[in-house]
Motif scaffolding. Structure first.
Motif, mmCIF file in Angstrom:
data_model
loop_
_atom_site.group_PDB
_atom_site.id
_atom_site.type_symbol
_atom_site.label_atom_id
_atom_site.label_comp_id
_atom_site.label_asym_id
_atom_site.label_seq_id
_atom_site.Cartn_x
_atom_site.Cartn_y
_atom_site.Cartn_z
ATOM 1 N N ALA A 198 0.903 2.279 4.109
ATOM 2 C CA ALA A 198 2.079 1.732 3.439
ATOM 3 C C ALA A 198 3.221 2.743 3.409
ATOM 4 N N GLY A 199 2.877 4.031 3.252
ATOM 5 C CA GLY A 199 3.914 5.060 3.220
ATOM 6 C C GLY A 199 4.705 5.138 4.510
ATOM 7 N N SER A 200 4.023 5.004 5.635
ATOM 8 C CA SER A 200 4.731 5.054 6.911
ATOM 9 C C SER A 200 5.662 3.860 7.088
ATOM 10 N N VAL A 201 5.296 2.720 6.486
ATOM 11 C CA VAL A 201 6.173 1.555 6.540
ATOM 12 C C VAL A 201 7.436 1.811 5.710
ATOM 13 N N VAL A 202 7.284 2.497 4.570
ATOM 14 C CA VAL A 202 8.442 2.863 3.760
ATOM 15 C C VAL A 202 9.410 3.711 4.581
ATOM 16 N N VAL A 203 8.875 4.669 5.339
ATOM 17 C CA VAL A 203 9.734 5.511 6.178
ATOM 18 C C VAL A 203 10.494 4.658 7.181
ATOM 19 N N ALA A 204 9.803 3.726 7.830
ATOM 20 C CA ALA A 204 10.474 2.843 8.790
ATOM 21 C C ALA A 204 11.546 1.992 8.117
ATOM 22 N N ARG A 244 10.514 -2.977 0.664
ATOM 23 C CA ARG A 244 10.395 -4.144 1.534
ATOM 24 C C ARG A 244 11.726 -4.884 1.559
ATOM 25 N N PRO A 245 12.309 -5.095 2.753
ATOM 26 C CA PRO A 245 13.634 -5.719 2.819
ATOM 27 C C PRO A 245 13.668 -7.086 2.140
ATOM 28 N N GLY A 304 4.452 -6.213 -0.384
ATOM 29 C CA GLY A 304 5.295 -5.047 -0.617
ATOM 30 C C GLY A 304 4.571 -3.749 -0.323
ATOM 31 N N ARG A 305 5.356 -2.677 -0.220
ATOM 32 C CA ARG A 305 4.811 -1.368 0.147
ATOM 33 C C ARG A 305 4.276 -0.608 -1.067
ATOM 34 N N ARG A 306 4.996 -0.697 -2.192
ATOM 35 C CA ARG A 306 4.709 0.151 -3.352
ATOM 36 C C ARG A 306 3.293 0.002 -3.909
ATOM 37 N N PRO A 307 2.756 -1.207 -4.107
ATOM 38 C CA PRO A 307 1.409 -1.298 -4.695
ATOM 39 C C PRO A 307 0.349 -0.559 -3.888
ATOM 40 N N LEU A 308 0.495 -0.549 -2.575
ATOM 41 C CA LEU A 308 -0.504 0.112 -1.740
ATOM 42 C C LEU A 308 -0.324 1.630 -1.744
ATOM 43 N N VAL A 309 0.938 2.081 -1.817
ATOM 44 C CA VAL A 309 1.187 3.518 -1.941
ATOM 45 C C VAL A 309 0.572 4.040 -3.240
#
Length: 386
Positions: free
Chosen positions: A120-126, A190-191, A75-80
């Protein structure tokens, strides 16, 4: 543009992320002009200052691919969240640095936070941006980082001169803690049902589709590494005033470049924005090489900001075009690895060039690398996406 269409982008995950990333980069940029000056005070030679940003960028580079893999896997959040935790601890740690070795170790640890958070933040944007507005979304996301750069360096110098450099370290830590508080509010993007990446391996850490834009990004960030390391010392040596002014003007110009570049890349294509951006960034370094006045330094900052902002936005949009959703994390990891590699190599080589040939040769070398990148990017210049 209809209100309904606007709401598909400007939702809470995107807004929360942008606010957190703004504070994250503000924390970093408060210290940007201070670390080289602090290092000289601890006994480092001018030619060795490039190692400070080199070590920071090298550390971030080593963690970027893992961050991309884990963003797809867990997932994205833990890394952000992890990024600002490390930034808070690092900023507090600088006050305890007693010499070159401890300062370099802290820079390496600080770089770990940069490796995790923005990747990770840039992945959230995508994840949250509609496909037909990804260029716009990446441009706005980049604006949050640039706004931190517009405020941080000048403010950091002012805080240091008024209350001492240790007050600046504490301020940077407090801002990073605020970024952490916002990151904790971010929902996971994350979808659902996304196929996790395969077994962790060196080959699986990188995205093949991201290699081309990442190579072009490296050319852009090579000269930027020299700027980060040596503009503070160059400005003080030439008597150009508060070195934070260069970064403030650069950031404001980059705001303009990014604001215009996002929609332009969606309408006319990534390369038609990217190539002029790289050429403009290179020309700005040529201007800086000849700068002997404060006005010339400001002109260089304006030109560099316009070119840099446009090129970076076009490249971020290009990379999202070239990979499927289940590869976005690895793609951004690859992209940001090139980002840090450019800064690391540029910073370290800049130190060698300054020590052996002087500042003029160093600025011209950065300009040449940006020009080479523009030449490579000019192939298929009329292609709209990817």
């Amino acid at each position: 543009m209809s209100p309904a269409r606007t709401l598909t982008l400007y939702r809470w995950p995107f807004i929360c992320l942008c606010l957190s990333v703004f504070l994250f980069y503000l924390s970093f940029n408060l210290l940007l002009p201070l670390i080289p000056l602090y290092a000289i005070g601890l006994g480092l030679r001018e030619g060795h200052v490039g190692l400070l940003h080199g070590f920071f960028a090298l550390s971030a580079m080593l963690w970027r691919p893992l961050a991309g893999h884990w963003a797809d896997a867990i997932g994205r959040r833990p890394l952000v969240v992890l990024g600002p935790v490390i930034f808070t601890l690092s900023s507090l740690g600088y006050s305890a640095a007693a010499g070159a070795a401890s300062l370099l170790a802290l820079r390496f640890f600080h770089g770990v936070g940069m490796g995790f958070g923005p990747t990770a933040g840039s992945v959230v944007v995508a994840d949250v941006a509609p496909p037909d507005r990804r260029g716009e979304a990446m441009g706005i996301f980049a604006l949050t980082t640039t706004t931190g750069l517009a405020i941080g360096p000048y403010a950091g110098i002012e805080i240091s001169e008024r209350w001492g450099i240790h007050a600046a370290f504490v301020t940077s830590a407090a801002v990073a803690a605020a970024a952490l508080a916002l990151a904790l509010m971010l929902p996971e993007t994350r979808p659902a049902g996304l196929q996790p990446p395969g077994r962790l391996s060196l080959r699986g850490l990188f995205s093949r589709g991201a290699l081309y834009p990442s190579a072009l990004l490296l050319a852009l960030f090579f000269g930027y590494g020299g700027l980060l390391s040596f503009v503070p010392l160059f400005a003080r040596r030439e008597g150009l005033g508060n070195p934070g002014l260069f970064f403030t003007v650069f950031a404001l110009a980059a705001l303009v470049g990014r604001t215009r570049a996002g929609p332009l890349t969606d309408r006319f294509g990534r390369r038609l924005v990217l190539v002029p951006g790289l050429v403009t960034a290179g020309l700005a370094l040529v201007v800086l090489a000849a700068a002997g006045t404060r006005s010339a330094m400001i002109v260089s900052a304006i030109v560099y900001g316009l070119g840099f902002g446009a090129a970076q936005t076009a490249l971020m949009a290009m990379i999202t075009d070239r990979v499927p959703p289940d590869e976005r994390g690895r793609a951004m990891g690859t992209f940001f690895t090139a980002w840090e590699l450019g800064i690391s190599a540029g910073s370290m080589l800049a130190g060698v060039l300054v020590a052996s040939l002087g500042y003029t040769a160093m600025w011209w070398t950065g300009a040449g690398v940006a020009g080479a990148g523009a030449l490579v990017a000019s192939r298929h210049i009329t292609r709209l996406r990817g």
